[in-house]
Design an enzyme around this catalytic site. Structure first.
Site, PDB file in Angstrom:
ATOM      1  CE1 TYR A 187      -3.676   2.526   0.640  1.00  0.00           C
ATOM      2  CE2 TYR A 187      -2.400   3.266   2.536  1.00  0.00           C
ATOM      3  CZ  TYR A 187      -3.453   3.439   1.659  1.00  0.00           C
ATOM      4  OH  TYR A 187      -4.271   4.538   1.786  1.00  0.00           O
TER       5      TYR A 187
ATOM      6  CG  ASP B 272       5.741   3.911   0.688  1.00  0.00           C
ATOM      7  OD1 ASP B 272       6.053   4.588   1.692  1.00  0.00           O
ATOM      8  OD2 ASP B 272       4.559   3.694   0.345  1.00  0.00           O
TER       9      ASP B 272
ATOM     10  CE  LYS C 157       1.162   5.040   8.331  1.00  0.00           C
ATOM     11  NZ  LYS C 157       1.239   4.324   7.059  1.00  0.00           N
TER      12      LYS C 157
END
Ligand SMILES: *Cc1c(COP(=O)(O)O)cnc(C)c1O
Length: 439
Positions: free
Chosen positions: A145, A240, A268
């Protein structure tokens, strides 16, 4: 028995106001056949709902809260920053300070651009890769994702996997056609794709430690393999590390596995609980970004002073030199997870419930599966029903976990030995419930 009356009423109301009652799908707890507790506050390793229940939290806002909730340094710095104004839309010293701190830990990042979400970071990195190479196609991995931008929503794991959606309506055929999705950890398929289409491919984007099909590690040599194939094809390699950054190790998966990507996406933890993400990498590529170069990307609130402050304070905590003779923060987190997983594995074994336990630094998770889990097919073959039973039994005992086997769990510096002992103790009952359910 957990009392959730206030949360239930709040959820009923929210469902009339927002799709599914939430602002991000996995929060709805729909696939574990529960209603979500509504959160009133959080401190350290604990969160508290509006019915007054206390939980030990292993979601950590889906990764950012590595220092624990409401860390005094972060709160104090934020209060002071708010007094100076919440946004200017103009350059500040804070932005350079955070940039420098990130680049010290991520030497492959020679220039960086701050944005507001992981979605924005990967979307922008993709545009940059296409602009830089003059090619249209991208390669991603099934079950990885990268946020919800169109090109990346193909076979995307996480919430889509949780709800059984392979891809999303609203993504045009043209966009989907430019995205090639291949199985994670398969050496041959990616080699074949690069042989056949290499010259049309702008980039390979990968979660170098996958966290959105559950926590799945790269096989030995797999990231090197991707590095070699992209180099040969003149394509870029994008890591990522929105989730695994500062978690797989302080320097992310790239430090842990010793592979240098062309571009890196962070998110994050870099915002310490406020909306920050970033993309950066090789200088010759980053110089293509506006206003230096022609690839456009902008943001009204990018580099926001409150967000930079929370990120800075959080990174200062995890990069601080340890006391003499003491382990650094990465080591501390890793050891806590090791202890927790050993306890869970023992509990599972005693109950006769086979599980696979995975860890990458402070990221971890288990699969109810007797076979090894290396890709999305393996992960999907895990027992979702067993997970739901286990999850609910843990919640009942005050342990707050991600409500899906396709998500990863996170340790923070605030979790105590006692928290971990209680979590292991709770797991015994939860594994026994699974055993009972299976009959
Ligand atoms: C969470 C995540 C994203 C998306 O970040 P948002 O801030 O939710 O948009 C992208 N990539 C990975 C690997 C993630 O875990």
């Amino acid at each position: 028995m957990l009392h959730l009356e206030n949360s239930q009423a709040a959820f009923d109301e929210a469902k009339k106001l927002m799709p599914g009652g939430v602002n991000s799908p996995v929060r709805s707890f729909a696939n574990v056949d529960s209603n979500p507790p509504f959160i009133a506050r959080a401190k350290g390793s604990k969160i508290y709902d509006i019915d007054g229940n206390e939980y030990i939290d292993y979601v950590g806002s889906w990764g950012p809260m590595v220092a624990g909730h409401a860390h005094p340094n972060v709160v104090k710095a934020l209060q002071a920053a708010a007094e100076r104004g919440t946004s200017y839309g103009a350059p500040t010293l804070l932005e350079s300070e955070l940039a420098k701190l990130v680049m010290e830990v991520y030497p492959t990042i020679e220039e960086i651009r701050m944005v507001n979400s992981g979605t924005e970071a990967t979307m922008s990195a993709l545009r940059l890769a296409r602009g830089f190479t003059g090619r249209d196609k991208i390669v991603k991995f099934i079950g990885c994702y990268h946020g919800h931008s169109d090109s990346l929503l193909v076979s995307a794991g996480s919430g889509l996997a949780t709800f059984g959606v392979p891809s999303s309506p609203g993504v045009t055929k043209g966009t989907a056609a430019d995205t090639i999705a291949v199985p994670y950890n398969d050496f041959e398929v990616i080699e074949r794709v690069m042989k056949e289409h290499g010259q049309e491919i702008a980039c390979i984007i990968v979660e170098p430690v996958a966290g959105n099909m559950g926590c799945v590690l790269p096989k030995q040599g797999y990231l090197d393999h991707l590095r070699r194939l992209t180099k040969e094809a003149g394509a870029l390699l994008i890591f990522d590390e929105v989730m695994c950054g500062f978690r797989a190790s302080l320097g992310g998966a790239q430090a842990a596995y010793g592979v240098k990507p062309d571009l890196t996406c962070l998110g994050k933890i870099i915002g310490g609980g406020l909306p920050v993400a970033a993309y950066g990498g090789r200088r010759d590529i980053m110089e293509q970004v506006a206003p230096k170069g022609p690839v456009y990307q902008a943001g009204t609130l990018s580099g926001n002073p409150l967000a930079m402050t929370a990120g800075l304070e959080t990174l200062k905590i995890i990069t601080a030199d340890p006391e003499p003779g003491e382990p650094d923060s990465s080591r501390v987190l890793t050891l806590k997870v090791k202890k927790l997983l050993l306890g869970w594995q023992e509990g599972a074994r005693k109950a006769g419930v086979p599980i696979q336990a995975h860890q990458a630094g402070s990221m971890f998770g288990i699969f109810f599966n007797e076979h090894e889990v290396w890709d999305f097919d393996d992960s999907s073959a895990s027992d979702q029903k067993a997970f739901a039973v286990w999850f609910k039994a843990m919640l009942e005992q005050g342990i707050y976990l991600a409500p899906s086997q396709f998500e990863t769990l996170f340790m923070s510096l605030a979790h105590t030995e006692e928290d971990i002992d209680r979590t292991i103790e709770a797991s015994r009952k939860a594994f026994a419930k699974v055993r009972e359910m299976r009959g």
